[in-house]
Design a protein around this motif. Structure first.
Motif, short mmCIF file in Angstrom:
data_model
loop_
_atom_site.label_atom_id
_atom_site.label_comp_id
_atom_site.label_asym_id
_atom_site.label_seq_id
_atom_site.Cartn_x
_atom_site.Cartn_y
_atom_site.Cartn_z
N LEU A 13 -14.79 -0.41 -60.62
CA LEU A 13 -15.59 0.83 -60.20
C LEU A 13 -14.51 2.05 -60.38
CD1 LEU A 13 -17.81 -0.18 -57.56
CD2 LEU A 13 -18.14 -0.40 -60.15
N ILE A 14 -13.19 1.81 -59.94
CA ILE A 14 -12.35 2.83 -59.69
C ILE A 14 -11.61 2.90 -61.05
CG2 ILE A 14 -12.39 2.93 -57.18
CD1 ILE A 14 -9.17 1.64 -57.78
N GLY B 26 -14.73 6.23 -64.14
CA GLY B 26 -14.43 5.70 -62.60
C GLY B 26 -13.07 6.24 -61.98
N ALA B 27 -12.24 6.12 -63.21
CA ALA B 27 -10.83 6.49 -62.41
C ALA B 27 -10.64 8.04 -62.46
CB ALA B 27 -9.85 6.11 -63.55
N THR B 30 -12.99 8.72 -59.28
CA THR B 30 -12.31 8.25 -57.67
C THR B 30 -11.21 9.15 -57.50
OG1 THR B 30 -12.99 5.97 -58.43
CG2 THR B 30 -11.28 6.29 -56.83
N ILE B 36 -17.88 5.59 -56.86
CA ILE B 36 -18.62 5.06 -57.77
C ILE B 36 -19.18 3.77 -57.16
CG2 ILE B 36 -18.62 4.05 -60.12
CD1 ILE B 36 -17.45 6.87 -59.84
#
Lengths: 412, 412
Positions: A13-14, B26-27, B30, B36
């Motif tokens: 997710l990250i 996502g990166a 975040t 997310i």
């Protein structure tokens, strides 16, 4: 047979990790006639795992789960599945034996966290992990199958290929399906599609054609399903037979393989030895070849001649040629190929010299210009390519074209 | 601020394309403090798109959609979104102008399909696509934001960076979040977890620790969010400071990077030149190094000494040593390192010799045994490793350890 894929892990997710598992499973299952409905990635959170699993089970026959099986506390998949299926975690001696075996002869010591990986849900069928410590578990409930696998790609791939796919095919009645693969290099997807337009439109309607492009390669896949297996085989074989003359030199193989595997098989079979001299590909050709088990039968080694001094000193390229024509030139790359062939005393040698980028180009020699040469005892063949601006793509494309030129030379 | 990512396209489900967009988004999100919740990939099917969007909107503030905006008939995202939001598709003159501009000076001609890409949902805010023909649309409903973007990575990245992220930050009030990354090599995830147990349990409760393992590496990531930014920075810096002495030699970097990048920066900074002599790693170390742009500043080249003859002839290894100690031995690998260093005249050289497998092991030297040596003008350091049975993992792990030994030697 409807499949839902569920990948678990905060790292997805990250964006720390790209989920390549889902695409790999999707490709493999599609090939075998399963239908992938969706892919869902969620974090390591028990309530979300349970809610998602319940929802996916309600609308599919099979839910394949990867991730969250590591030994550390943030990995909660098995514990959560045990709760979901109303069962408890129990110690499994055979999983424990697997883990012990895994640590045999390693310098890492098995520890209490690894030991806890032998705790598996009581109601699950345990499938052994041959390449890691996380157990694979198979649940059945109300006609639905749920499988939990490790998120580490090498472990997931091994167990999917060797265990899960065969069991799913046996458990569900998937229709018989056949494929043919054609591996093509050095031509873009849309140019290829135009070249094959007539052939494609003449395919029987039950034959599906897919273009699967990768950097430097296009895989063509013909897929069909018919009750009459003999007719199916004949139809697909004929389609392949007809496309071969249209592809000419761009054809690499009539199977689902890689350029390095094509060379591996060819050189083993013909007992021809090979060496490489790499400038812009920087060791990647050698790496692709030595990724093949048993390549020492034909591969002697190579020289990564990144610096011009190395080209001159080790490969016997003349500095006069470098000054006159530049390092990226027919003269230099041919000398590199002949030089490494003589140095390592092989039947064939391949050499590359180019501008991988992103910088280093000139108005005369743009980034992406690559010279490739193949030498034997009595012949040198060289060719120039104009790739693009992206370094890793240029390295990959040059490596593929170099291997294809080796094939061309050896098959002459 | 909770975000759901929804990627649309049959090609994702059948594994033709790996969804790299989600990890990238996502990166990026975040890092900016968005959370997310999940990533969902579905096919190009109207009913599934609507059902999924309704579900994701119910549990998040933001839904980011990519894919399904192409000019062909299988792309139905905008049409479906118009239905979902109870609005109609209308012709947008500014989008049409964008498309016209896109085709100016291209050899591809604009066609009726492209023209239809100027039809956008009436209630949406249209954001211009600077690098492609598909329009970007922003919907708001009951306090929720839904954004539809192209699936082509280069188009999505441009609009996310330049348009969507700034708008989201303005629209929602995101808390500040910080991360620290620690890259560790040569130790398994669980051994590392035990080694760090005390440190981990002493972390403040608002600091989250994740172990992200890869072959040969573990990435540690500390994440925290606090209203007091100074306290947040101090807390995370202190946590990193405390873990460094516990990691000793296994620490590779205090950032999110790769071993080759660590070496690249180090050797550029110290102006130290490098060469490699590779047996079992077969060119992979050279490949990892030459994947770094600008590596020619320090990397001269190398020898892939796969065959023993190459070790003797090119690297000046004595055949007596090979006969007496075997090719996989301290004596031979040290000679390889010194030999290539002298041949290519570099400050430092690294050499590998091992049994990558799957075959070639003996009772005395198992598959996975790898010797690595690093040589400078006045020192040679060598070490033996015992990896596992899987060829590509052994090659990767040996390459990482070789790079780590170069770092160790250079930093002495």
């Amino acid at each position: 047979m409807n499949v839902e894929i569920m990948t678990i892990g905060d790292e997805l997710l990250i964006g720390q990790v790209v989920d390549t598992n889902s695409a790999w499973m999707g490709a493999m299952l599609t090939k075998e006639g399963f239908h992938i409905q969706g892919i869902t990635s969620i974090g390591d959170e028990a309530i979300v795992i349970k809610e998602t699993l319940a929802r996916l089970m309600a609308k599919s026959n099979i839910v394949l789960i990867t991730g969250g099986l590591g030994p550390t506390n943030d990995d909660i998949t098995l514990k959560t599945l045990a709760e979901f299926f109303n069962t408890s975690l129990v110690f499994d001696a055979s999983v424990y034996a697997d883990i012990e075996r895994f640590f045999e002869g390693r310098k890492d010591m098995m520890n209490t966290l690894n030991r806890d990986q032998a705790l598996v849900p009581a109601d699950a069928t345990v499938i052994h992990n041959k390449v890691g410590t996380a157990p694979i578990t198979w649940f059945e409930k109300e006609g639905k199958v749920v499988v939990s696998m490790p998120g580490v790609p090498v472990e997931m791939k091994q167990v999917m290929s060797d265990e899960i796919l065969p069991r799913l095919k046996q458990r569900f009645n998937v229709p018989s399906i056949q494929h043919r693969h054609i591996l093509v290099h050095g031509i873009g997807e849309s140019s290829l599609a135009i070249q094959l337009e007539e052939w494609e439109s003449a395919l029987p309607s039950f034959v599906k054609l897919a273009y699967l492009p990768q950097v430097g390669l296009v895989r063509l896949r013909l897929t069909a399903s018919l009750p009459d297996e003999a007719l199916l085989t004949r139809t697909l074989d004929e389609a392949v037979e007809k496309v071969v003359p249209l592809l000419g030199n761009t054809l690499l193989a009539l199977e689902d393989t890689t350029p390095a595997e094509v060379i591996d098989r060819l050189l083993k079979q013909k007992k021809i030895s090979l060496s490489v001299a790499e400038s812009c590909t920087g060791g990647n050709i050698a790496h692709l070849i030595t990724s093949q088990p048993g390549c020492s039968e034909y591969f002697k080694g190579g020289v990564v001649a990144y610096d011009n001094d190395v080209k001159c000193k080790v490969l016997n390229v003349s500095s006069k040629d470098i000054n006159e024509y530049g390092a990226v030139s027919r003269q230099v790359v041919e000398r590199m190929a002949s030089g490494v062939r003589q140095l390592l005393q092989t039947d064939v040698a391949v050499a590359t010299s180019g501008i991988a980028g992103p910088t280093g180009g000139t108005p005369e020699k743009l980034v992406g210009t690559v010279w490739i040469a193949v030498a034997t005892a009595n012949q040198v063949m060289s060719r120039v390519f104009q790739f693009g601006n992206i370094r890793d793509r240029n390295i990959t494309r040059a490596s593929i074209e170099a291997l294809a030129m080796v094939k061309e030379m050896v098959e002459q």
